[in-house]
Design an enzyme around this catalytic site. Structure first.
Site, mmCIF file in Angstrom:
data_model
loop_
_atom_site.group_PDB
_atom_site.id
_atom_site.type_symbol
_atom_site.label_atom_id
_atom_site.label_comp_id
_atom_site.label_asym_id
_atom_site.label_seq_id
_atom_site.Cartn_x
_atom_site.Cartn_y
_atom_site.Cartn_z
ATOM 1 N N ASP A 32 -3.820 -3.058 8.181
ATOM 2 C CA ASP A 32 -4.744 -2.627 7.138
ATOM 3 C C ASP A 32 -4.671 -1.100 7.114
ATOM 4 O O ASP A 32 -5.232 -0.437 7.978
ATOM 5 C CB ASP A 32 -6.158 -3.127 7.474
ATOM 6 C CG ASP A 32 -7.224 -2.572 6.522
ATOM 7 O OD1 ASP A 32 -6.856 -1.873 5.553
ATOM 8 O OD2 ASP A 32 -8.413 -2.833 6.761
ATOM 9 N N LYS A 94 -4.435 8.275 1.734
ATOM 10 C CA LYS A 94 -4.187 7.123 0.859
ATOM 11 C C LYS A 94 -4.491 7.472 -0.601
ATOM 12 O O LYS A 94 -3.871 6.940 -1.513
ATOM 13 C CB LYS A 94 -5.073 5.966 1.322
ATOM 14 C CG LYS A 94 -4.764 4.634 0.674
ATOM 15 C CD LYS A 94 -5.581 3.543 1.345
ATOM 16 C CE LYS A 94 -5.402 2.197 0.680
ATOM 17 N NZ LYS A 94 -6.213 1.166 1.346
ATOM 18 N N GLU A 191 -5.543 -6.350 -0.558
ATOM 19 C CA GLU A 191 -6.623 -6.388 0.437
ATOM 20 C C GLU A 191 -7.571 -7.560 0.213
ATOM 21 O O GLU A 191 -7.920 -8.253 1.169
ATOM 22 C CB GLU A 191 -7.383 -5.053 0.433
ATOM 23 C CG GLU A 191 -6.573 -3.940 1.080
ATOM 24 C CD GLU A 191 -7.096 -2.546 0.753
ATOM 25 O OE1 GLU A 191 -8.200 -2.437 0.193
ATOM 26 O OE2 GLU A 191 -6.383 -1.572 1.053
ATOM 27 N N ASP A 213 -16.168 -5.385 -1.290
ATOM 28 C CA ASP A 213 -15.637 -4.490 -0.260
ATOM 29 C C ASP A 213 -16.287 -3.109 -0.374
ATOM 30 O O ASP A 213 -15.909 -2.305 -1.234
ATOM 31 C CB ASP A 213 -14.104 -4.401 -0.422
ATOM 32 C CG ASP A 213 -13.451 -3.511 0.628
ATOM 33 O OD1 ASP A 213 -14.164 -2.814 1.372
ATOM 34 O OD2 ASP A 213 -12.207 -3.518 0.691
#
Lengths: 624, 176
Positions: A32, A94, A191, A213
């Site tokens: 992850d 990211k 994800e 999330d």
């Protein structure tokens, strides 16, 4: 050093070393790769667990520090350097993956500049310019190493997760980072899909599931449907600037108001406020009230108060869920399962509201920080060829439409979004001028009609078309998207049988030769000095102790220690900091041990006080 | 098993017909995917993986083509040797065209009035019309009246486009 593995609740006991039990077991890991934290997990026979370091930290902060001597540190060690050397400490990389400098509209603690060749910006560090791909590769290397140490040998490959909405450039950049880190990508996995796999929802027959999330700084919500073993993302939404940090900020604001502080605060004061707020938030997950102390002020925050502080934020997330449902034309009653991902979903109010809104089963059994890595590991194990139980096939869809620019600056869609991948589509074009021998093509991704509103993936020129009258040459352009959502475009001239074919990669991806060069560069600087490493490790250990003690003193020091005890511990910190300046790793280690000893009594009192607080909200009957 | 088949119907072991057993299509699709998907070949050599990629792409394309009644109709015409997309000799009924123009005007005024209920009602009535045109296409195609079937297919294109535009208009109006 032995790595401590922790089993996930509901996921069974950690498996013995796979290599010991089964000769043919293929080694694969799930990664992850997060904005704030990253994790690595392994799976066997349908059970997965995340891998932790010797201190029991499973989360690796997605932070990379570059020193002037070229030394690279990753994770917690790098995060510690952020306060004093923010310009060389790269966090949240990211957000830069597959993006141009023009996409970055916010402040970063480090400096970036446009790359000479276009594409992703480079980050200026003391060790030279680094591309976001290189920085991500450092994080991946750390995670891969952890996996190799645990599994005892070279890996077959990894499943790496990416957000469902990641476009072609962002996926390509992620895959490039993996190549640079020397790990084979078995699959880039969404994800939300990974989270659903972790809960075994892929094994049900027909389901509509929502993945909620809420991370540290981002909120993503994805609606997925499982039909006949096909997992499809129906719609995604969220808020790129909403997360757990906002919950902390709500508490900080409450503290400032309650304490009547309106002065400008220093960086250190803000830092300690943030840490106090975080502690309070965590405390309120299990207890009804918590004491907060800042400088000379102290107060009590009840869960009810906290709930009212954050209700506005929680409502925002529910609104995003509503919008996603509407986008996908799905009624809230059709949702059978909701999966909670991200540390912030531990907050009881969020669970309450989500559960009330959906009226469906809300899954929180697996640690929300680890659930994505767990799902990735399960999928990695299957892809590596370790079969167990029924064979499930995950089919992904392309999240954004692919197309090309046509006359008038318009985007013509060739592969619409939500098309199951892999997919290939061909489109034919012709020349518009007599004797035309070249034609340029502009490849785009997005849903809007105007080229200027879509993301430009690549521009390329098709040369060597045989000269003919206008309209006689037929050029067939084929878009091929693979199972990872990565694209190749080929063009062929058909009418004469002369085939000129080009294969292009998106402009934000790296050329293979760039990656080769980066790999060579990293080899030449990889000569690590053992002594320097020992020194570094002892420094990190010392810094950790200091950090932990400082924050404990802030929270409980005034209430649990006498003034003399307090100043003794403060002196201890100063002494250790002095030794830290020197270059003697043994001395640092000894001083660290000594300070650790000195804090034992304080730690004991804190434990007692926490137990008292925890019990305060319960009746005698409950405890008996 | 080779994927070299005469047409998409054969690929899914289905009869060449407009009538389609959905369950059979789904089952066959699933079976082909689980056999040829690139995930089954992650450890194979490049050549095998490229093959898996191309084969699955074709299977996906075949599935989408057969699943959608509009695309299935065009594909059937193609098998019968008729280019359904060739528009230079449209044989559309004048009455149908007039009706289409009226509907477009209705759509525009509903959008201007932001009349969501009106849009819903319009969608319902067009969906009914779609069902009857699809039935008509099936009758013509089964009887081998390919020229007539092509003209019916062109009508379907109008109807699908209109439905698509209603959807887009609703999305726009609902956006907050």
């Amino acid at each position: 050093m032995a790595l401590l593995s922790i089993s996930e609740p509901g996921q069974g006991k950690p498996q013995a070393h796979a290599a010991d039990t089964k000769v043919a077991k293929k080694r694969a890991i799930g990664i992850d790769l997060g904005t704030t934290n990253s994790l690595v997990a392994i799976a066997s026979e349908g059970h997965a667990h995340t891998l932790c370091d010797h201190d029991g930290h499973c989360l690796v902060p997605s932070v990379v520090h570059y020193a002037a001597d070229g030394k690279v540190t990753v994770g917690y060690e790098a995060w510690l350097k952020g306060a004093e050397d923010s310009r060389n400490t790269i966090s949240s990389v990211k957000r830069l993956m597959g993006r141009g400098k023009e996409d970055i509209h916010y402040d970063l603690p480090y400096e970036i500049e446009s790359a000479a060749t276009g594409g992703m910006p480079v980050i200026k560090t003391a060790a030279g310019n680094k591309s976001p791909v290189e920085v991500s590769a450092e994080i991946l290397k750390t995670l891969v190493k952890r996996g190799e140490d645990e599994l005892g040998g070279e890996l077959e490959g990894a499943v790496i997760t990416v957000p469902a909405y990641f476009d072609e450039s962002q996926r390509q950049a992620t895959k490039d980072a993996a190549q640079l880190a020397g790990i084979k990508v078995l699959r880039l996995l969404g994800e939300p899909t990974a989270a659903a796999i972790a809960y075994g929802l892929d094994r049900k027959q027909e389901e509509t599931v929502m993945i909620y999330d809420l991370g540290g700084g981002t909120f993503d919500v994805s609606l997925m449907r499982l039909e006949q073993g096909v997992f499809k993302v129906l719609a995604t939404g969220g808020d790129a600037a909403l997360g757990g940090d906002d919950l902390d900020r709500a508490i900080i604001q409450w503290m400032l108001d309650a304490a009547g502080i309106s002065d400008e605060l220093s960086y250190a004061q803000l830092n300690s406020l943030a840490s106090i707020a975080r502690h309070a938030k965590h405390a309120l997950t299990d207890s009804e009230t918590t004491e907060v102390t800042f400088q000379h002020w102290s107060g009590t925050l009840t869960r009810e108060q906290f709930n009212s502080l954050i209700d506005g934020l929680v409502e925002k997330t529910i609104k995003a869920c509503r919008r996603v449902l509407r986008d996908a034309k799905v009624e809230v009653g059709e949702i059978s399962d909701v999966v909670m991902v991200g540390g912030s979903t531990r907050t009881p109010r969020i669970r309450e509201r989500v559960s009330a809104f959906f009226g469906a089963e809300v899954h929180t059994e697996i640690d929300p920080d680890k659930v994505v890595a767990v799902g990735a590991a399960l999928q990695a194990d299957v892809l590596a060829g370790n079969k167990y139980g029924d064979d499930i096939l995950l089919l992904d869809v392309i999240p954004l439409s692919l197309g090309i620019e046509t006359m008038g600056g318009l985007m013509e869609k060739i592969i619409p979004r939500n098309t199951t991948i892999p997919v290939a589509r061909a489109q034919q074009f012709t020349t518009y001028k007599d004797g035309q021998t070249a034609m340029s093509l502009h490849v785009l991704q997005g849903e809007r009609e105007l080229v200027s509103d879509c993301r430009s993936l690549a521009m390329f020129e098709l040369k060597g078309i045989p000269p003919m009258v206008a309209g006689a040459a037929v050029i067939e352009v084929t878009f091929q998207v693979d199972a990872d959502g990565l694209m190749e475009v080929q063009a062929k001239e058909l009418s004469t049988g002369i085939v000129s074919s080009v294969v292009i990669k998106p402009s934000y991806g790296l050329e293979d030769k760039d990656i080769e060069k980066m790999i060579m560069d990293s080899y030449s600087s990889a000569a690590t000095d053992k002594e320097a490493r020992a020194l570094q490790e002892s420094r990190v250990e010392a810094q950790r102790i200091i950090e932990a003690l400082e924050s404990a003193l802030l929270v409980d020091g005034k209430s649990l220690l006498s003034p003399a005890e307090y100043s003794r511990l403060e002196d201890g910190i100063l002494q250790l900091q002095e030794v830290l300046e020197g270059g003697d790793s043994d001395a640092i280690h000894e001083a660290s041990e000594a300070l650790n000893e000195a804090t034992l009594e304080f730690a004991g009192r804190r434990m007692d006080s926490q137990i008292k607080t925890a019990l305060a909200g319960h009746s005698i009957e409950e405890i008996d | 098993m080779s994927l070299q088949k005469a047409n998409y119907f054969e690929l899914f072991s289905l009869p060449v017909s407009f009538q389609l057993e959905n369950a059979q299509l789904e089952a066959a699709y699933k079976k082909l995917q689980s056999e040829f998907h690139p995930d089954k070949a992650v450890n194979a050599d490049d050549r095998t993986r490229l093959q898996a990629l191309q084969q699955t792409s074709m299977v996906n394309d075949a599935y989408v083509t057969l699943k959608s009644p509009l695309k299935r109709a065009a594909y059937l015409l193609k098998i019968a040797g008729i280019d359904a997309e060739e528009h230079n000799q449209l044989h559309l009924d004048e009455g149908f065209l007039l009706q289409q123009m009226e509907m477009r005007e209705t759509l525009e005024s509903l959008i201007d009035d932001e009349d969501l209920e009106g849009l819903d009602a319009m969608k319902d009535s067009i969906n009914k019309e779609k069902t009857s045109i699809l039935a008509h296409f099936e009758t013509q195609f089964t009887a081998g009246e390919f020229v007539g079937a092509k003209s019916t297919y062109n009508q379907l294109q109008f109807v699908y486009k209109l439905l698509d535009e209603i959807d887009k208009a609703e999305e726009k109006l609902l956006d907050y």
